[in-house]
Structures are given as C-alpha cells and as structure tokens.
Design a protein around this motif. Structure first.
Motif, PDB file in Angstrom:
ATOM      1  N   GLN A   1      -7.861 -14.702   8.538  1.00  0.00           N
ATOM      2  CA  GLN A   1      -7.913 -13.374   9.134  1.00  0.00           C
ATOM      3  C   GLN A   1      -8.849 -12.457   8.350  1.00  0.00           C
ATOM      4  OE1 GLN A   1      -6.333 -12.281  11.989  1.00  0.00           O
ATOM      5  NE2 GLN A   1      -7.585 -10.449  11.691  1.00  0.00           N
TER       6      GLN A   1
ATOM      7  N   ASP B   1     -12.167 -10.602   9.749  1.00  0.00           N
ATOM      8  CA  ASP B   1     -12.293  -9.144   9.660  1.00  0.00           C
ATOM      9  C   ASP B   1     -13.581  -8.746   8.958  1.00  0.00           C
ATOM     10  OD1 ASP B   1      -9.915  -8.943  10.953  1.00  0.00           O
ATOM     11  OD2 ASP B   1      -8.726  -8.463   9.166  1.00  0.00           O
TER      12      ASP B   1
ATOM     13  N   HIS C   1      -7.587 -11.198  16.382  1.00  0.00           N
ATOM     14  CA  HIS C   1      -6.327 -11.049  15.664  1.00  0.00           C
ATOM     15  C   HIS C   1      -5.178 -11.701  16.425  1.00  0.00           C
ATOM     16  CE1 HIS C   1      -3.749  -9.229  12.659  1.00  0.00           C
ATOM     17  NE2 HIS C   1      -2.958  -8.760  13.629  1.00  0.00           N
TER      18      HIS C   1
ATOM     19  N   SER D   1      -3.066 -15.024  15.198  1.00  0.00           N
ATOM     20  CA  SER D   1      -1.662 -14.713  14.900  1.00  0.00           C
ATOM     21  C   SER D   1      -0.836 -14.902  16.167  1.00  0.00           C
ATOM     22  CB  SER D   1      -1.529 -13.283  14.376  1.00  0.00           C
ATOM     23  OG  SER D   1      -2.319 -13.105  13.227  1.00  0.00           O
TER      24      SER D   1
END
Length: 691
Positions: free
Chosen positions: A2, A6, A223, A227
């Motif tokens: 992640q 990002d 995201h 997730s």
C-alpha cells in the motif's frame, strides 16, 4: 504494498501537476514574448503606452528594443508569480535577520523601485542574444529537469515517510500525497489587495482540481483492491445503513464527512462554488463610496417615457450648493469615484462642502423600465435627444425636489425657502457625451421657457462637433449612414450580450495586467482604432462597472446621431429621416441646429480640452468656444490640459481637480436671510389686495 502504491501515485500526481503547470507557464511566456516582438514593430507605441504604469520604452537610434520587463529573458508571468511568493514569504517571516533580505530577488518591473533601478542599468546590458540563448536552453533542458525531479522527489518522500511517527489513528491512514506539498502554494496566487483571477489563473486552478479528482479516484480504487477486508466492510456498511437508517452508528463516518463540507453554512455550496469560481470584481458605485467611509444614497428616477434611472448621491443635506456629475458614452457614475479619495472629482467636491449627485443615463444592460415586457427594439429606441430631454430633466427635477424639501427641514426660517424659490446653487460637471446632452438640455429648456435650475457648466471634452476626426471614425460614419435602416433592426444596441462574455472580459482585463506585453499590444491596437488616443483603455476595461451582472451600453440611435453630427459638421438634434417625422418633433423639416441657439445659454460655461485627446480633438472643443463667443452674450472660458480622452475621469490628475474646484467655487451659495413674521403678514396682505 500500500505504501509503494501511495508513493507512486503521489510522485505521478505531482509530476503531472508540474508538467501541466510548466506547460501552461511556457505558453503564457510564449504569448507574452510574441506580443513583445509584435509590439516592437508597431509605430507610435511610445506615446500610446505612456498612459500605462510601467510602460516606458528605452529610446534607440538603431532598432526597436524589448520593453524593460523582458530583459534577461524573464517574462512578466514569472516575475508576477515570483514576486507574490517573495511577498508572502516576507510577510510570514518578518522577524528574520536583515542578511536574508540581501538574497531576495529584485522587485517587479511594474514597481517604482524597479523603474528607478532600470534607469541605472548600463546600455550594454540590453543584449538580446543572451535572452534568446537562455530561452532556447530552457526549453531544451525542460524534459531533463522533469525526469531528474521525479527520482529526487521519490527519495524525499521515502525519507519523510520513514521519519514519521509510527502510531497512527484510523482516520490518519490517508495517503501522504493528499497533504499539501511545500512550495506549491504559489501555483494559485492569493492576492491580499485584488482577489480577481484572470483566465490563465482559472485554467491553473481548474487543471489542478481536475488532476486531484482523477488521482483521488485511482487512489481509492487501488486502496480497495489492496484491502479486500476494508472494501467488504464498506459494502456491509452500505447494507446496514439502508436497513437501519435511524441508527446513528451506521452512518457516523458519512455524517462526519458531510460536516466537513460546511452544509450548515447559511449560503448554499453551489452558490459559494460559483462565486469562488467566477472571482470577478462586481463592486458597484455604492460599494466604492461606502468602503471609503463616505455617506451614500440611491435614488430611483423614472422618466416621462418610463425609463428607470439610478441617481446616486453623496449627501450633504444642509448644503446650499450642489454639483451634478454626468458621465459620457459607455460609462457610468463609477468613473467619477474610480480614483479613490485623492483623485476622484466626486469626493473632492464633497470635501469642499458640496452635495454631490452622480447621474446615470438610460442604457444599462439590466434594462430598467416600467413596462417589464418592453421589447429590446423599443427599449433601445432612443438617441441623444432622449438623454437631454428626458434623462437629465428627470434627474435635475428630482434634485430640485430633494434639495428644496431638505432645506425647508434644515432651515425653516429662510426667505428663499419660504417663497418656494430655488434656495441652492446647482453646478454641472460632465464629460464627453454628457457635455453634449447638458448643452442640449439647457438650450431646449430655454426654447421651451422652462427653468433649467443650473448655475454653471463645466464641460470636459464635450461632444457636439466631430468633423475633425480620424479615418476610423469616418468609416464608421459612412457605414452607419449607409446601412442604418438595416443595422438598426439587427443591432439595436452595442454591448456584451451574455454574463459569460462579460465575465470573460473582466478576467481578460486581469490577464492583460499580469502580462504587460499582451496588455501593451491590446492597448496599442485599441488606440489605433480611436486615432492614437493614449488613454488607459485597459484600465477602463478592468473597472467593475464592466462586470458579469451589468454594464453600460450605447444604443444604435445614439451612434447614428453622432454619425449625423459628424456628417453635417453641425451640433444638431436627431434626424428622424423624413420631413414628416421632423415636422412632428421640431416643427421644421430639418433638425434644430443647436449652435444657432447658443445665445440662449444664460449661465457661465467652462470648456476643457485635452491636447492628446484623439476622440474629441481640441479643435472641436474650441469650436464650441468660438460659437459661444460669437454670440456675444455667453460667459465662456476655454482651457487645455495634456490629457487624453479618458484621463478626465479615469486618471488621477491633481491639476484638473484643482481647476474644476476653482471653477465651482466661483459660484457663491445663496445667502440666507431670516424671515420676519410681520414682514410675511404684510406681504400676504399686499398679495391679497392685488388679487
């Protein structure tokens, strides 16, 4: 994983922002540079641009040079952005040492300090080869700069990420790229004195918002993909919120998000968004007057033919001297207050003890009329005749009504008020078309044996005679007279038709101010149209009376009337095109030649001309003076100043204000005399005896 996504999105987002911002910056610089090159080729630019602040070109005996702001290959756009960032940094760190001030860049070329510094620059500094080489190298090295910036920024992000504290709350798990990055604040400059944005600044803001929205979408999608548990929880929260709509726990997060949008504010989000998006100057004359601490009063006047006029006032209710200021074509009362306290005739007259009235002709785009269903053709069907015989009489009579009633209230024991005579002195200060309308009003009032209630006329570059004009005006004259019947049906008036284009003009005026080369080119071309007049046309375009909500317009008949005056070489009333129509209005087959009736003018007239005025040349103002003097009865004076046409209202000229005030002070207010009761009774007995 992640964190890597990002950081990658953050770097890509900032790279796209930088690329688009620099591309737009380079386009603006290119337009500015091309405008500068074109400007150097245009003849007569030195005299045209002298009215613009900061536009002094260096004299040369060989070839034209760039304007001063183009030295060293730096465009005005970068100077503008850099100056704002330097000013903001200086204001936020005012307590720093004086050594840091030595590293600040030189001031903007538009400032007085910069003008003095440019005056001391040696002549060998004006080499253009260095500027062109620097510009070419900048474009060549642009891709290299961008590719080098990406890895350096990525390393900086990782180093900052590792240095952050490990404990984080649930709501602080947003990616780092959503934070504000230092050094990017100047992309959309925030002005403290002028909050208007130009078209280029709107493009910068719109592109940045669009990029943020796109990358925010991709970040949320990535995201959720990385997730699955969180995505599954969001789906469950949707179902739980639909089944338990009254449960506050189910929609707690959404209530928190909605609260941050400011829905509880008094104004709607749409209204705030539209206002912040337009960001134009829509101040009125009332806003300007009240912001400077002066009293204000708005008076609606309805003419006999149903037009609604706005008569504005800076009231001094107990004053026995008043002044009426009347604007010219495509202007409004804003022109008399646009220079602030120091340079505006309206404020100067008020400070001298006058009750100030600001007149507005019919012809606003808002179209105020008692008949709300009036057609566009009928509304714009008026000429200078209606300005002089409808607008000015209605406003003058309203002033008389107000002053008489107020002086009765403030001075009840005054003989003139008790006898219902005019207990005050009213002077007129007018410009351009307003001067012609005032002269027509006085003459027609005298012919009809009506009181005009005026004590002195001060006419700044008045219209009325126009045979001495440039080629452009001559072409317009022939076009209007030849195609008048056809054009009047197609174009009933001249104005910017929609709110969007009026907003665009307001923003372009801001851009012309930000980019002096483009503004100078537009200024020069506009001055060519009016014969080389060096008025600050760009400054007038940026004034708030040309805003998205409303603007002054000029009807086709007014323009046709001016063309008729130019063709006849006489100051005549409107020619209706047929003997029958003229007979119905004037009682003669031809319109009245007002110059033949100048002998009826029974008040002093002060004529003022501008030596640099190419719209109404000094020879035409002198013709007014010569015709008045030939009558042998008109008390007329003539004076000239080194002004262009718009300098009389839109430029700060102390000598003009001093001259106008000196002429106004020549009119002494009516002397008050107390009324004795016995004298009043005796006078009433004598009047009844005569009856």
């Amino acid at each position: 994983m992640q964190r890597i996504v990002d950081n990658a999105l953050a770097v890509t987002k900032e790279s796209v922002k930088t690329l688009t911002y620099e591309s737009l910056n380079n386009i603006a610089r290119s337009i500015n540079g091309v405008s500068a090159l074109l400007l150097t080729l245009l003849p007569g630019k030195a005299s045209v641009l002298e009215g613009l602040h900061g536009w002094e070109l260096r004299p040369t005996l060989r070839a034209p040079r760039f304007p001063r702001w183009m030295h060293n290959g730096v465009s005005s756009f970068n100077h503008f952005i850099h100056e704002l960032s330097v000013d903001s940094d200086a204001s936020s760190s005012s307590g720093e040492d004086s050594d840091d001030a030595m590293s600040t860049p030189p001031p903007s070329p538009l400032s007085q300090t910069s003008l003095r510094s440019w005056a001391s620059v040696p002549a060998n500094y004006e080499s253009h080869w260095t500027e062109w080489i620097t510009l070419i190298l900048w474009w060549v090295l642009l891709p290299t700069r961008i590719f080098l910036w990406v890895p350096l920024h990525l390393l900086r992000l990782f180093s900052r990420r590792d240095s952050r504290l490990s404990p984080m709350s649930r709501h602080s798990s947003r990616p780092y790229f959503s934070k504000a990055i230092p050094g990017k604040e100047h992309h959309v400059p925030n002005r403290t004195t002028d909050r208007r944005r130009g078209v280029i600044e709107d493009l910068q803001l719109g592109i940045e918002i669009f990029i943020d929205a796109i990358f925010d979408f991709f970040h949320k999608a990535a995201h959720l993909l990385l997730s699955p548990s969180e995505a599954f929880g969001i789906v469950l929260s949707w179902f739980s919120s639909s089944n338990h709509s009254h449960s506050p726990e189910g929609n707690y997060d959404y209530v928190l998000d909605d609260e941050t949008l400011g829905d509880n504010d008094s104004s709607s989000p749409t209204e705030r968004t539209m206002t912040s998006l337009y960001n134009t100057d829509t101040r009125t004359c009332q806003d300007v007057i009240t912001e400077l601490g002066y009293p204000y009063e708005a008076i609606r006047v309805v003419t006999s033919d149903g037009y609604g006029l706005l008569l504005e006032r800076i009231p001094r209710r107990d004053a026995r001297k008043a002044v009426f200021l009347q604007h010219g074509v495509l202007d409004s009362s804003m022109g008399w207050v646009s220079n602030g306290v120091v340079g505006s005739p309206a404020f100067a007259a008020y400070d001298q003890g006058y009750d100030v009235y600001l007149g507005n002709f019919r012809g606003l785009v808002s179209r105020d009329h008692v008949n709300k269903n009036i057609s566009s053709k009928d509304f714009w069907s008026y000429s200078i005749n209606e300005h002089a015989r409808e607008d000015i009489p209605a406003m003058i009579e309203k002033i008389h009504e107000i002053k008489t009633s107020e002086l009765k209230l403030y001075e009840p024991n005054t003989e003139e008020v008790a006898n219902e005579e005019q207990p005050y002195k009213l002077c007129v200060l007018s410009h351009s078309l307003g001067g012609a309308a005032v002269l027509m009003y006085v003459i027609t009032s005298r012919i009809e044996e009506k009181p005009h209630r005026l004590s002195r006329l001060i006419l700044l570059s008045p219209a009325g005679f126009h045979e001495d004009s440039n080629l452009c005006f001559t072409l317009i004259e022939h076009t209007f007279l030849l195609l008048g019947p056809l054009l009047s049906k197609i174009v009933p008036a001249f104005y910017i038709p929609t709110r969007f284009f009026r907003m665009l003009l307001n923003k372009l005026a801001r851009d012309f101010h930000n980019y002096p080369a483009v503004g100078g080119l537009v200024q020069t071309l506009m001055s060519y149209v009016v014969g080389g007049d060096s008025s600050n046309w760009l400054g007038v375009m940026g004034l708030p009376h040309y805003n998205m909500n409303d603007m002054p317009a000029v009807s086709f008949r007014v323009a046709l009337h001016l063309a008729q005056i130019k063709r006849s070489s006489k100051f005549r009333m409107f020619d209706y095109g047929s003997v029958k129509a003229n007979m119905e209005v004037y009682g003669s087959p031809e319109p009245l030649d007002l110059g033949e009736f100048y002998g009826l003018i029974d008040v002093p007239v002060d004529l003022v001309a501008g030596k640099k005025d190419k719209v109404i040349r000094p020879s035409m103002v002198r013709k007014h003076y010569r015709v008045m003097r030939e009558t042998g009865v008109v008390d007329a004076s003539y004076n000239e100043f080194e002004y262009a046409h718009l300098d009389f209202t839109f430029s700060h000229r102390e000598e003009l204000l001093a001259y106008v005030m000196s002429r106004l002070l020549l009119v002494e207010p009516t002397q008050t005399q107390p009324v004795h009761k016995k004298g009043m009774k005796l006078k009433k007995k004598m009047e009844t005896a005569r009856l």
